[in-house]
Design a protein around this motif. Structure first.
Motif, mmCIF file in Angstrom:
data_model
loop_
_atom_site.group_PDB
_atom_site.id
_atom_site.type_symbol
_atom_site.label_atom_id
_atom_site.label_comp_id
_atom_site.label_asym_id
_atom_site.label_seq_id
_atom_site.Cartn_x
_atom_site.Cartn_y
_atom_site.Cartn_z
ATOM 1 N N GLY A 79 0.819 -1.203 0.000
ATOM 2 C CA GLY A 79 0.000 0.000 0.000
ATOM 3 C C GLY A 79 0.856 1.256 0.000
ATOM 4 N N ASN A 80 0.194 2.401 -0.187
ATOM 5 C CA ASN A 80 0.922 3.665 -0.333
ATOM 6 C C ASN A 80 1.753 4.026 0.899
ATOM 7 O OD1 ASN A 80 -1.435 4.201 1.163
ATOM 8 N ND2 ASN A 80 -1.770 6.215 0.261
ATOM 9 N N LYS A 81 1.373 3.525 2.055
ATOM 10 C CA LYS A 81 2.060 3.935 3.277
ATOM 11 C C LYS A 81 3.497 3.421 3.349
ATOM 12 C CE LYS A 81 -1.453 6.270 4.662
ATOM 13 N NZ LYS A 81 -2.458 6.185 3.664
ATOM 14 N N ALA A 82 3.821 2.402 2.580
ATOM 15 C CA ALA A 82 5.210 1.918 2.604
ATOM 16 C C ALA A 82 6.159 3.035 2.172
ATOM 17 C CB ALA A 82 5.370 0.703 1.690
ATOM 18 N N ARG A 83 5.731 3.801 1.172
ATOM 19 C CA ARG A 83 6.612 4.884 0.694
ATOM 20 C C ARG A 83 6.788 5.960 1.763
ATOM 21 N NH1 ARG A 83 7.460 4.932 -4.975
ATOM 22 N NH2 ARG A 83 5.971 3.679 -6.182
ATOM 23 N N LYS A 84 5.677 6.319 2.435
ATOM 24 C CA LYS A 84 5.787 7.345 3.482
ATOM 25 C C LYS A 84 6.625 6.827 4.647
ATOM 26 C CE LYS A 84 1.103 9.239 2.817
ATOM 27 N NZ LYS A 84 -0.139 9.563 3.545
ATOM 28 N N LEU A 85 6.382 5.548 5.008
ATOM 29 C CA LEU A 85 7.070 4.992 6.182
ATOM 30 C C LEU A 85 8.572 4.862 5.956
ATOM 31 C CD1 LEU A 85 4.311 2.471 7.253
ATOM 32 C CD2 LEU A 85 5.253 4.276 8.716
ATOM 33 N N SER A 109 -7.546 0.910 9.618
ATOM 34 C CA SER A 109 -6.518 1.756 8.998
ATOM 35 C C SER A 109 -5.405 0.921 8.358
ATOM 36 C CB SER A 109 -5.915 2.662 10.077
ATOM 37 O OG SER A 109 -4.698 3.209 9.639
ATOM 38 N N ASN A 110 -5.183 1.162 7.072
ATOM 39 C CA ASN A 110 -4.054 0.521 6.387
ATOM 40 C C ASN A 110 -2.733 1.098 6.885
ATOM 41 O OD1 ASN A 110 -5.548 -1.088 4.322
ATOM 42 N ND2 ASN A 110 -6.329 0.946 3.813
ATOM 43 N N HIS A 111 -2.769 2.410 7.153
ATOM 44 C CA HIS A 111 -1.553 3.073 7.646
ATOM 45 C C HIS A 111 -1.104 2.456 8.973
ATOM 46 C CE1 HIS A 111 1.176 6.044 9.171
ATOM 47 N NE2 HIS A 111 0.347 6.323 10.157
ATOM 48 N N SER A 143 -7.441 10.358 -2.189
ATOM 49 C CA SER A 143 -6.842 11.213 -1.161
ATOM 50 C C SER A 143 -7.705 11.242 0.094
ATOM 51 C CB SER A 143 -6.669 12.630 -1.701
ATOM 52 O OG SER A 143 -5.988 13.426 -0.763
ATOM 53 N N SER A 144 -7.044 11.068 1.230
ATOM 54 C CA SER A 144 -7.778 11.055 2.493
ATOM 55 C C SER A 144 -7.118 11.965 3.533
ATOM 56 C CB SER A 144 -7.858 9.618 3.002
ATOM 57 O OG SER A 144 -8.344 9.568 4.297
ATOM 58 N N SER A 145 -5.873 11.670 3.913
ATOM 59 C CA SER A 145 -5.196 12.567 4.852
ATOM 60 C C SER A 145 -4.256 13.524 4.109
ATOM 61 C CB SER A 145 -4.445 11.784 5.930
ATOM 62 O OG SER A 145 -3.419 11.007 5.373
ATOM 63 N N GLY A 146 -4.166 13.399 2.791
ATOM 64 C CA GLY A 146 -3.514 14.407 1.957
ATOM 65 C C GLY A 146 -2.028 14.239 1.694
ATOM 66 N N GLY A 147 -1.368 13.302 2.376
ATOM 67 C CA GLY A 147 0.085 13.188 2.234
ATOM 68 C C GLY A 147 0.532 12.641 0.886
ATOM 69 N N THR A 148 -0.224 11.700 0.367
ATOM 70 C CA THR A 148 0.102 11.148 -0.953
ATOM 71 C C THR A 148 -0.010 12.264 -1.986
ATOM 72 O OG1 THR A 148 -0.744 9.008 -0.260
ATOM 73 C CG2 THR A 148 -0.617 9.389 -2.634
ATOM 74 N N HIS A 149 -1.109 12.993 -1.920
ATOM 75 C CA HIS A 149 -1.345 14.108 -2.835
ATOM 76 C C HIS A 149 -0.224 15.145 -2.718
ATOM 77 C CE1 HIS A 149 -4.539 17.214 -4.378
ATOM 78 N NE2 HIS A 149 -3.560 17.033 -5.222
ATOM 79 N N HIS A 194 -2.918 2.685 -7.739
ATOM 80 C CA HIS A 194 -3.630 1.757 -6.843
ATOM 81 C C HIS A 194 -2.895 1.816 -5.515
ATOM 82 C CE1 HIS A 194 -5.480 -1.500 -4.917
ATOM 83 N NE2 HIS A 194 -5.789 -2.229 -5.974
ATOM 84 N N THR A 195 -3.506 2.482 -4.537
ATOM 85 C CA THR A 195 -2.798 2.772 -3.289
ATOM 86 C C THR A 195 -2.939 1.671 -2.234
ATOM 87 O OG1 THR A 195 -4.715 4.174 -2.852
ATOM 88 C CG2 THR A 195 -2.674 5.291 -3.463
ATOM 89 N N GLY A 196 -3.593 0.548 -2.589
ATOM 90 C CA GLY A 196 -3.610 -0.591 -1.663
ATOM 91 C C GLY A 196 -4.961 -0.789 -1.003
HETATM 92 C C1 PLP Z 1 -5.516 2.263 0.531
HETATM 93 C C2 PLP Z 1 -5.373 3.717 0.718
HETATM 94 N N1 PLP Z 1 -5.484 4.508 -0.354
HETATM 95 C C3 PLP Z 1 -5.371 5.847 -0.243
HETATM 96 C C4 PLP Z 1 -5.155 6.457 0.966
HETATM 97 C C5 PLP Z 1 -5.070 7.946 1.026
HETATM 98 O O1 PLP Z 1 -3.761 8.392 1.247
HETATM 99 P P1 PLP Z 1 -3.501 9.734 2.027
HETATM 100 O O2 PLP Z 1 -3.941 9.493 3.439
HETATM 101 O O3 PLP Z 1 -2.059 9.972 1.889
HETATM 102 O O4 PLP Z 1 -4.340 10.784 1.416
HETATM 103 C C6 PLP Z 1 -5.037 5.665 2.117
HETATM 104 C C7 PLP Z 1 -4.857 6.313 3.439
HETATM 105 O O5 PLP Z 1 -5.082 5.815 4.459
HETATM 106 C C8 PLP Z 1 -5.144 4.258 1.983
HETATM 107 O O6 PLP Z 1 -5.032 3.457 3.052
#
Ligand code: PLP
Length: 341
Positions: free
Chosen positions: A55-61, A84-86, A199-205, A329-331
């Motif tokens: 998932g996308n959090k691997a890159r942030k982590l 939470s995936n994060h 986008s949810s918490s905005g960090g990926t964006h 595809h962020t996971g």
């Molecule tokens: C699967 C998945 N996609 C997208 C996002 C959104 O990423 P961000 O929180 O960086 O906006 C999350 C965040 O929890 C996520 O778990």
């Protein structure tokens, strides 16, 4: 809890910041089917980054844990919705690094752990259920801060990570991703029009916006794919956090040139539906479409709404014949195995 901390961990420095090499990179950029309007879909497989099911959090982590290790942290704390995936990926990072992990979660402890919670437990994390609602991020953040103080008072040295890992440090991971996409597009001889993502918490964006602003500032990149965020939480749609400020801050700490402009930020709010984590008709349809057209597994909370946004924009004529459109595809796949009664 976790085992010895000095086994297979590779740490290095990127943008002057410590980085732990957790993720399997670059992730694939897969060719998908033709969309409405005859544009072509490509799927960037950030669901396959590894680190406890991807998932996308691997890159942030990679950067967040780089900072934690550099600071001599003895434990990681973070916070999120019940599924939470994060949080699950932070638990995985702790298992890899040999650090104790504490997760502050929305909701109550269920009788049987499923999905991300099951995996977090398996990775050895302590899960603290707060009873808060999934969108009560203010309460959750206060609970994280309180726990951080408590663990510090007990003599631990916590590295405490805000919701979604969406700090400027976390966003550095998506500067890397933007560069990766530009390089892959060049190798494939395509000129992507737009990169679409949830986008949810905005960090990926923020990281992607920073990556684009940096590429623009260098003047060396011929094609700068635009960014279209599909908002799946009310906060990010209302402008919290400020993606512009977070992106600029990420460039500053990375010591990279680039100015983030207001027009760089686009959040499409039309696919959220009633609220965070509540499926919509379009998100349910997107899950089926992705499963049937590429065996892509989307989750209800994030990627289904992201893909619904991409398909909806394609149907509304945003892209035309020959345009290439990338979906990150962020996971989120563990959520698929959670029963919703
Ligand atoms: C699967 C998945 N996609 C997208 C996002 C959104 O990423 P961000 O929180 O960086 O906006 C999350 C965040 O929890 C996520 O778990």
């Amino acid at each position: 809890m976790a085992g010895d901390s000095n086994r297979h961990i590779v740490t290095d420095v990127e943008f002057g910041q410590p980085r732990v090499r957790f993720a399997t990179l670059p992730t694939h950029l897969e060719r998908g089917p033709v969309l409405a309007g005859q544009s072509r879909l490509w799927v960037k497989r950030d669901d396959l980054t590894g680190l406890g099911m991807g998932g996308n959090k691997a890159r942030k982590l990679e950067f967040l844990c780089g900072a934690a290790v550099a600071a001599g942290a003895t434990c990681l704390i973070t916070v999120g919705a019940g599924q939470s995936n994060h949080c699950r990926m932070t638990a995985a990072a702790g298992a890899v690094l040999g650090l104790e992990v504490h997760l502050v979660l929305a909701g109550d402890r269920p009788a049987v752990l499923e999905g991300n919670q099951l995996l977090s437990e398996r990775f050895g994390a302590h899960q603290h259920f707060t009873g808060a609602g999934p969108s009560e991020w203010g309460l959750l953040e206060i609970a994280r801060e309180d726990l951080t103080d408590e663990l510090s008072a007990q003599g631990l040295r916590p590295y405490s990570i805000p919701i979604g890992g969406s700090t400027a440090v976390g966003a550095l991971g998506y500067i890397v991703a933007y560069q990766e996409i530009v390089d892959q597009a060049k190798a494939l001889n395509i000129s992507p029009q737009t990169i679409v993502f949830t986008s949810s918490s905005g960090g990926t964006h923020a990281g992607l916006v920073a990556g684009r602003a940096y590429a623009r500032a260098t003047g060396k990149v011929d094609v700068l794919p635009k960014l279209l965020a599909i908002g799946v939480a009310k906060g990010v749609i209302a402008g919290y956090p400020s993606v512009k400020e977070l992106a600029q801050e990420a460039l500053t700490i990375a010591g990279l040139p680039g100015v983030v402009l207001e027009e760089d930020i686009e959040v499409d709010a039309r696919w959220l539906g009633e609220d965070y984590a509540i499926p919509t008709e379009a998100s349910r349809a997107a899950i089926k479409w992705a499963a049937h057209n590429g065996a892509w597994v989307l989750d209800d909370v994030y990627t289904a709404k992201g893909m619904a946004g991409l398909l909806g924009n394609a149907s509304q004529g945003r892209w035309g014949n020959g345009d290439d459109v990338i979906f990150i595809h962020t996971g989120g796949s563990p959520e698929v195995f959670v029963r919703h009664d």
